[in-house]
Design an enzyme around this catalytic site. Structure first.
Site, PDB file in Angstrom:
ATOM      1  N   ASP A  45      15.404 -13.621  50.274  1.00 44.71           N
ATOM      2  CA  ASP A  45      14.195 -14.089  49.594  1.00 44.71           C
ATOM      3  C   ASP A  45      14.231 -15.602  49.407  1.00 44.71           C
ATOM      4  O   ASP A  45      13.273 -16.198  48.915  1.00 44.71           O
ATOM      5  CB  ASP A  45      13.968 -13.360  48.272  1.00 44.71           C
ATOM      6  CG  ASP A  45      15.123 -13.496  47.287  1.00 44.71           C
ATOM      7  OD1 ASP A  45      16.123 -14.166  47.607  1.00 44.71           O
ATOM      8  OD2 ASP A  45      15.028 -12.908  46.186  1.00 44.71           O
ATOM      9  N   SER A  46      15.305 -16.233  49.866  1.00 42.42           N
ATOM     10  CA  SER A  46      15.357 -17.696  49.976  1.00 42.42           C
ATOM     11  C   SER A  46      14.240 -18.220  50.858  1.00 42.42           C
ATOM     12  O   SER A  46      13.919 -19.414  50.829  1.00 42.42           O
ATOM     13  CB  SER A  46      16.712 -18.135  50.543  1.00 42.42           C
ATOM     14  OG  SER A  46      17.044 -17.400  51.717  1.00 42.42           O
ATOM     15  N   ASP A  84      16.845  -8.686  51.349  1.00 43.52           N
ATOM     16  CA  ASP A  84      16.768  -8.792  49.890  1.00 43.52           C
ATOM     17  C   ASP A  84      15.615  -7.970  49.330  1.00 43.52           C
ATOM     18  O   ASP A  84      14.497  -7.999  49.872  1.00 43.52           O
ATOM     19  CB  ASP A  84      16.539 -10.251  49.477  1.00 43.52           C
ATOM     20  CG  ASP A  84      17.825 -11.050  49.377  1.00 43.52           C
ATOM     21  OD1 ASP A  84      18.903 -10.433  49.271  1.00 43.52           O
ATOM     22  OD2 ASP A  84      17.737 -12.284  49.390  1.00 43.52           O
ATOM     23  N   LYS A 112      19.958  -5.729  49.513  1.00 49.80           N
ATOM     24  CA  LYS A 112      20.710  -6.488  48.512  1.00 49.80           C
ATOM     25  C   LYS A 112      19.902  -6.589  47.232  1.00 49.80           C
ATOM     26  O   LYS A 112      18.701  -6.871  47.262  1.00 49.80           O
ATOM     27  CB  LYS A 112      21.065  -7.888  49.026  1.00 49.80           C
ATOM     28  CG  LYS A 112      21.868  -8.722  48.023  1.00 49.80           C
ATOM     29  CD  LYS A 112      22.532  -9.910  48.674  1.00 49.80           C
ATOM     30  CE  LYS A 112      21.569 -10.989  49.101  1.00 49.80           C
ATOM     31  NZ  LYS A 112      20.901 -11.641  47.933  1.00 49.80           N
ATOM     32  N   GLU A 114      20.134  -8.123  43.064  1.00 48.10           N
ATOM     33  CA  GLU A 114      20.806  -9.051  42.160  1.00 48.10           C
ATOM     34  C   GLU A 114      20.967  -8.428  40.779  1.00 48.10           C
ATOM     35  O   GLU A 114      19.986  -7.931  40.195  1.00 48.10           O
ATOM     36  CB  GLU A 114      19.991 -10.339  42.022  1.00 48.10           C
ATOM     37  CG  GLU A 114      19.841 -11.126  43.311  1.00 48.10           C
ATOM     38  CD  GLU A 114      19.044 -12.411  43.130  1.00 48.10           C
ATOM     39  OE1 GLU A 114      18.747 -13.059  44.144  1.00 48.10           O
ATOM     40  OE2 GLU A 114      18.726 -12.779  41.986  1.00 48.10           O
ATOM     41  N   GLU A 181      27.911 -15.486  44.313  1.00 45.19           N
ATOM     42  CA  GLU A 181      27.302 -16.802  44.510  1.00 45.19           C
ATOM     43  C   GLU A 181      27.667 -17.743  43.377  1.00 45.19           C
ATOM     44  O   GLU A 181      27.499 -17.415  42.201  1.00 45.19           O
ATOM     45  CB  GLU A 181      25.780 -16.686  44.612  1.00 45.19           C
ATOM     46  CG  GLU A 181      25.093 -18.037  44.811  1.00 45.19           C
ATOM     47  CD  GLU A 181      23.625 -17.934  45.159  1.00 45.19           C
ATOM     48  OE1 GLU A 181      22.989 -19.006  45.327  1.00 45.19           O
ATOM     49  OE2 GLU A 181      23.117 -16.812  45.275  1.00 45.19           O
TER      50      GLU A 181
END
Length: 264
Positions: A45-46, A84, A112, A114, A181
């Site tokens: 999602d960057s 993501d 993925k 978070e 991270e």
């Protein structure tokens, strides 16, 4: 390159062999990245920041993640694809299952998420239903507004112990991978040594099982200040293809990241 699977990467960890991960968001770069022998592509999602020009990853939608995952899948040459789940796409286990299914149907091989131990129920349900999960700990960009910025996490004893416990519980819940991270090198090393699953690092020092970078960062084409943990591989190689191969080689040989790219 033959198709990379979870078994491939788990075997690498058990053998003490490192592997490389890199983001891609379209078919052309997916083809270049996978053709360079990089084992895993992260459709991150960057893309909200490096493709859309957003100030964070928060505005990225599930539909956009599905679209970019489809693009990457079309150009991929055998790498494993991780996608993501974007902001608030997994606030409940039901949301996590529904949106993970969309990403898997778009071409992802693993999703993925978070967050810490609060994700255990969702991780367990996804794993039981055949959807592999990578749990993202440390600096979690989707929570940037709560964290107060992009800061190193786990520097004090209490937060370090919490992260260690979160990693243990998420693995027990069925996570197939962990991503750390912006955490201190020694903390990342401890988590990696105690995990039975592969651990990917970004700004987490040299002791993780793998490294990931944002494609635009490692090519030196991202506007603004480069994060401490990023190395410009294009500056050393002179072409995109050579930069990708150099990155993969230096990760596998343990040359990148060296100590200067980590946090203590």
């Amino acid at each position: 390159m033959s198709n990379v699977t979870l078994h491939t990467l788990s075997a690498r960890k058990q053998a003490g062999e490192k592997f490389a991960v890199l983001t891609a968001y379209d078919s052309t770069f997916a083809h270049l990245v996978s053709s360079a022998g990089i084992e895993m592509i992260l459709v991150g999602d960057s893309l909200g920041m490096v493709i859309q020009g957003q100030s964070s990853t928060v505005p990225v939608s599930v539909a956009e993640m599905v679209y970019h995952t489809q693009c990457v899948a079309r150009g991929n040459q055998g790498a494993m694809i991780m996608a993501d789940l974007p902001f608030m796409a997994y606030a409940t286990p039901e949301q996590a299952m529904q949106n993970s299914a969309l990403l898997m149907q778009a071409g992802a091989h693993i999703v993925k998420l978070e967050g810490g131990s609060w994700l255990c129920e969702s991780v367990s349900l996804l794993s039981e239903r055949g959807i592999p999960v990578c749990a993202h700990l440390g600096l979690t960009p989707q929570a940037v507004n709560k964290l107060g910025g992009y800061k190193v996490q786990g520097r004090d004893r209490e937060s370090a112990l919490t992260m260690i416990e979160d990693a243990r519980r998420l693995e027990e819940a069925g996570a197939s991978m962990l991503l750390l991270e912006c955490v201190p090198t020694t903390l990342a090393q401890e988590i990696t040594l105690n995990a039975g699953i592969p651990v990917i690092g970004i700004g987490a020092g040299q002791h993780t099982d793998a490294q990931v970078l944002v494609l635009h960062d490692m090519l030196g084409i991202t506007p603004g200040r480069r994060p401490k943990f990023v190395k410009n591989f294009m500056a050393e190689s002179g072409s995109i293809e050579a930069a990708l191969k150099l990155y993969a080689e230096q990760v596998r040989e343990g040359l990148y990241p060296s100590a200067e790219y980590g946090f203590e």
